[in-house]
Enzyme design. Structure first.
Site, PDB file in Angstrom:
ATOM      1  N   HIS A 203       0.843  -1.337   0.024  1.00  0.00           N
ATOM      2  CA  HIS A 203       0.162   0.195   0.271  1.00  0.00           C
ATOM      3  C   HIS A 203       0.242   1.141  -0.545  1.00  0.00           C
ATOM      4  O   HIS A 203       0.468   2.259  -0.476  1.00  0.00           O
ATOM      5  CB  HIS A 203      -0.759  -0.039   1.009  1.00  0.00           C
ATOM      6  N   ASP A 412       3.575   9.579  -0.598  1.00  0.00           N
ATOM      7  CA  ASP A 412       2.417   8.692  -0.823  1.00  0.00           C
ATOM      8  C   ASP A 412       2.375   7.480  -1.236  1.00  0.00           C
ATOM      9  O   ASP A 412       2.309   7.580  -2.673  1.00  0.00           O
ATOM     10  CB  ASP A 412       1.243   9.619  -0.747  1.00  0.00           C
TER      11      ASP A 412
HETATM   12  C1  G6P Z   1      -1.251   3.448   6.259  1.00  0.00           C
HETATM   13  C2  G6P Z   1      -0.413   2.276   5.692  1.00  0.00           C
HETATM   14  C3  G6P Z   1      -1.228   0.981   6.763  1.00  0.00           C
HETATM   15  C4  G6P Z   1      -1.516   1.510   8.259  1.00  0.00           C
HETATM   16  C5  G6P Z   1      -1.488   2.735   8.442  1.00  0.00           C
HETATM   17  C6  G6P Z   1      -2.534   3.398   9.840  1.00  0.00           C
HETATM   18  O1  G6P Z   1      -1.764   3.530   5.745  1.00  0.00           O
HETATM   19  O2  G6P Z   1      -0.315   1.324   4.149  1.00  0.00           O
HETATM   20  O3  G6P Z   1      -0.671  -0.263   6.680  1.00  0.00           O
HETATM   21  O4  G6P Z   1      -2.291   0.605   8.414  1.00  0.00           O
HETATM   22  O5  G6P Z   1      -1.025   3.764   7.407  1.00  0.00           O
HETATM   23  O6  G6P Z   1      -1.303   2.582  10.474  1.00  0.00           O
HETATM   24  P1  G6P Z   1      -0.870   1.839  11.958  1.00  0.00           P
HETATM   25  O7  G6P Z   1       0.481   1.480  12.141  1.00  0.00           O
HETATM   26  O8  G6P Z   1      -1.823   2.713  12.626  1.00  0.00           O
HETATM   27  O9  G6P Z   1      -1.704   1.080  11.366  1.00  0.00           O
END
Ligand code: G6P
Length: 503
Positions: A203, A412
């Site tokens: 992602h 991003d």
């Molecule tokens: C990004 C990453 C995700 C992640 C999200 C939120 O979008 O690609 O994999 O889940 O950030 O971050 P966190 O550390 O809270 O999961």
């Protein structure tokens, strides 16, 4: 229609959002047909989603704790494939520590919690995933740290996810692994279960080999991905970078521009730009409650001539500080009049156990304080800063109230906020200032594209957006809306699974 939300692993700001998913009756069948007619094995699944986080969170209610579907575009995209709980499973971390939970069904999904201990949270999640890979993959806008004990923790947690996936996947099933926290899983799974069809989607951006080469564990992480049949990236650039890397490290040979050969097996690479649940945003944006809430919001801001908006996780990749600096300079130079323009900045709390996030928060809050101290009046701050998550409904009202959306990350993977804003502009008003380093820039070519490192360029774009003629705004917005509509979240999941099934 189910209450639910956006993006777990692609939790850009989309993970702030709660709302309703349209479960299209045609599409689930379509998605399932890609999975094949594998024989059902007792207590096993034909499609297994493996992501660092489960798409639920535990909330305290009147009658004790219960699970709620948490915000996330990933769940919006995958929900149609999960209509039949029991055959489709989602493995992930609940976010809790030392929580050993039994698998359970929720909101049409079969969920399999993978526990993490406090030490594993420190080493795997805060350490290797968010202290090493996250900054490295985002052009090192913050230094990446390399620690052997972080990597050991990462490997252990990846092994746990792989073991769990191997347990729940039926014979010949499809397993779709998500994101940088679980990059070793495809390789581990291939070893344990060569019968599986394995897909991986990253992602976040995949960096150029020149940067990736710094990783002491570059071979292991590359081999991890090479365990998949199909590796998806947000952009074709990510696929090109990985292609070059794997060949350069001597871990694969070239078959075509989009395929590698590893031990006689084909690994396909491709860009799959992720989308949003466009229909849901579009419909909610003209909901009378949202319309009223947007009007109220503008009234509470003092009916400014123009409203600027930023919605981000409080992350150093998002360029919140540079955006505020540009705004501050425009006020100082009197190119923006503080009695006519208001800015709202939502900065959702994130990863506050990681030092760089604590420092960023201090910087952002200092800038907000300076701007309001220098240019605000009693009752009328110029920047309205919100360090909280907002509900879907509140965000919808903000998107509708905003004349200018500022999306200025230094790097991003995609940035779903840009797409969400566009999806809410049903009347073709509003301007989007978008960093050319967001994956979304490759699709939203009619945004005002900026280099966020160039403060003068960013200032010029903000002024251009504030002063944009309605005809020009309409032309740009119409074209961006077409792109967002034609590439929605369900198309994304369907395309990925179709490609995986044919690989
Ligand atoms: C990004 C990453 C995700 C992640 C999200 C939120 O979008 O690609 O994999 O889940 O950030 O971050 P966190 O550390 O809270 O999961």
């Amino acid at each position: 229609m189910h209450r639910q939300s956006c993006d777990a692993s692609a939790r850009g700001p989309a993970h702030l959002l709660l709302g309703t998913t349209h479960v299209n009756q045609q599409r689930p069948r379509l998605v399932r047909s890609f999975i094949g007619d594998t024989e059902r094995v007792t207590a096993s699944s034909r499609l297994v989603i493996v992501a660092n986080r489960l798409p639920v969170k535990q909330v305290e209610g009147d009658d004790g704790e219960h699970w709620e579907t948490s915000p996330g575009g990933l769940v919006a995209a995958l929900k149609p494939a999960m209509a039949d709980a029991g055959e489709v499973a989602w493995l992930g971390w609940t976010g809790g520590l030392d929580q050993v939970e039994e698998p359970f069904d929720h909101d049409g999904m079969h969920l399999v919690p993978v526990p993490l201990s406090p030490v594993e949270r420190d080493l795997h999640y805060e350490g290797m995933a968010n202290g090493t890979l996250w900054p490295l993959y985002h052009d090192k806008v913050q230094p990446a740290e390399f620690h052997r004990h972080w990597y050991d923790g990462y490997r252990r947690v990846n092994q746990r996810f792989a073991d769990e996936a191997a347990n729940v996947a039926g014979s010949g099933a499809t397993v779709w692994v998500h994101d940088y926290q679980l990059q070793l899983v495809p390789g581990m799974l291939r070893q344990a279960r060569p019968d599986l069809k394995i897909g991986f989607f990253l992602h976040i951006p995949f960096p150029p080999p020149e940067l990736f080469h710094q990783l002491p564990w570059r071979n292991a992480l590359t081999n991890g991905l090479l365990g998949a049949d199909l590796v998806g990236f947000q952009t074709s650039n990510g696929a090109d970078n990985f292609h070059r890397l794997a060949i350069g490290l001597g871990l694969a040979t070239r078959e075509t521009k989009r395929a590698l050969i590893v031990d006689g097996r084909r690994v396909r690479l491709k860009g799959f730009p992720i989308g949003i649940d466009n229909a849901r945003y579009n419909a909610a944006s003209s909901d009378p409650e949202v319309v009223t809430a947007a009007q109220d919001l503008r009234a509470r801001l003092g009916q400014p001539h123009k409203v600027l908006l930023g919605v981000d996780r409080l992350d150093y990749t998002k360029g919140i500080d540079v955006r505020l600096t540009a705004f501050k300079e425009l006020l100082a130079e009197e190119r923006i009049n503080p009695s006519q323009v208001s800015m709202i900045q939502v900065a959702e709390p994130s990863r506050d156990g990681v030092d760089a996030y604590v420092t960023l928060r201090e910087n952002v809050e200092r800038l907000v304080g300076q701007i309001n101290g220098d240019y605000g009046r009693v009752g009328f701050p110029v920047v309205h800063y919100i360090h909280q998550s907002r509900s879907f409904e509140e965000l919808m009202a903000m998107y509708r109230a905003a004349d200018v959306m500022l999306v200025t990350p230094f790097r991003d993977g995609m940035n779903l906020v840009a797409k969400e804003y566009v999806a809410t502009r049903y009347d073709e008003t509003g301007a989007l200032v978008l960093s050319e380093f967001a994956g979304a820039a490759a699709q939203l070519k009619d945004a005002l594209l900026v280099n966020p490192h160039d403060i003068d360029g960013l200032k010029a774009a903000i002024v251009e957006a504030v002063e944009m003629e309605p005809d020009e705004a309409r032309r740009r917005m119409r074209s961006m809306r077409r792109v967002v509509r034609r590439n929605d979240a369900i198309d994304w999941a369907t395309n990925f699974l179709a490609e995986l099934s044919s690989s």
